[in-house]
Design an enzyme around this catalytic site. Structure first.
Site: not given
Ligand code: GLU
Length: 303
Positions: A64, A67, A191, A239, A257
């Site tokens: 993530s 992002k 994505y 988050y 993650v």
């Molecule tokens: N590719 C992961 C997902 O969509 C990213 C989530 C993350 O890194 O927090 O679940």
């Protein structure tokens, strides 16, 4: 300034001395194979100096953290129009929550929860093929970190595609509210592949320099946008653990993650940490603790 090299070595020792490495993300099976006992930290200061300790050259799944980069690209393409499709408020929910998306009629709370990042990816994809959008994302990261050795791990992307039922649900929900421009499979394919980018901790710290806003560092986006991205990282970058991160660490950050965190001390430094074991919010446990200790020892805070 306190001796940064010494502090990083001390943090590396302290993190390894605590034998509780936590649990790695298991919902993407390919990520569950990563050894837990890894720790790395790298800092690039405003004058371009690099400080590092631990496994800082080992590539890991950035997940993530990408992002932040896709949001920079989407804002460059679409400007403030993007905010019609996605909000700028902390979600207070898990990264992959579905319930809020239904309650709020398909407009995700922010660009860093999965639903919001899928919308941002959809915007980056619009009017072209997934491979063209991915090429721009990968090139942005290469330019930001000043290295061509950045690649997508196709096994991780395939693993997430095979097990990404929640993300498919989110994408179809978005489509049902007319908040997806491309077919869900194409947006999600893009994505999953940008989440599967691999970088080392040193590369990530270098890539974060454009968010530091110091005169000697690369300027890929305007100074105003740098401030705004930092504001979103501060309020939404972890988050439903974003408040806790702000309280403990005191600077903007974005987690993934894969166990990485990119954190920014505005005008001063870009910091990357990596340790695959996660806390209950899905953010790197030792990474968060190391950042909390680092900012305290360096007296770094935006407050
Ligand atoms: N590719 C992961 C997902 O969509 C990213 C989530 C993350 O890194 O927090 O679940």
């Amino acid at each position: 300034m306190p001796d940064l090299a010494q502090i990083l070595n001390r943090l590396d020792r302290e993190m390894r001395a605590d034998g509780d490495w936590g649990e790695v993300a298991a919902y993407i099976p390919e990520l569950a194979r990563v050894p837990k006992d890894r720790f790395a930290i790298a800092v690039v200061t405003a004058d371009g100096s690099l400080y590092r300790a631990g496994d800082a050259d080992e590539p890991f799944s950035v997940q993530s953290i990408t992002k932040v980069f896709t949001l920079a690209i989407a804002l460059g393409r679409s400007g403030d129009q993007l905010w019609h499709r996605v909000g700028r408020e902390p979600s207070g929910r898990a990264f992959n929550s579905i319930v809020q998306l239904e309650q709020e009629n398909g407009r995700p709370r922010n660009p860093f929860i999965n639903a919001g990042a899928i919308v941002v990816t959809d915007e980056v994809l619009s009017g072209r093929e997934p491979r063209e959008a991915l090429a721009e994302i990968v090139q942005f990261l290469k330019t930001a970190c000043g290295s061509d050795d950045v690649y997508i791990n196709n096994a991780v992307a395939a693993s997430e595609t095979a097990h990404g039922h929640r993300n498919f649900a989110l994408a179809h929900f978005l489509a049902s509210f007319d908040n997806l421009l491309n077919p869900p499979d194409l947006t999600l394919g893009t994505y999953f592949h940008h989440c599967a980018l691999e970088m080392s901790t040193v590369q990530l710290a270098r890539a974060g320099r454009f968010l530091v806003n110091a005169p000697d560092l690369p300027r890929l986006i305007s100074a105003t946008r740098v401030r705004r991205l930092n504001a979103l990282m501060m309020t939404c970058g972890h988050y439903d653990g974003s408040g806790d991160f702000a309280y403990r660490v005191g600077i903007p950050g974005k987690s993934g993650v894969g166990g990485g965190i990119l954190a920014i001390v505005p005008n001063v430094a870009s910091i990357a940490v990596w340790s695959p074991g996660l806390n209950r919010y899905g953010n790197s446990a030792k990474g968060t603790e190391a950042l909390a200790r680092l900012t305290r020892l360096m007296d770094w805070s935006v407050f």
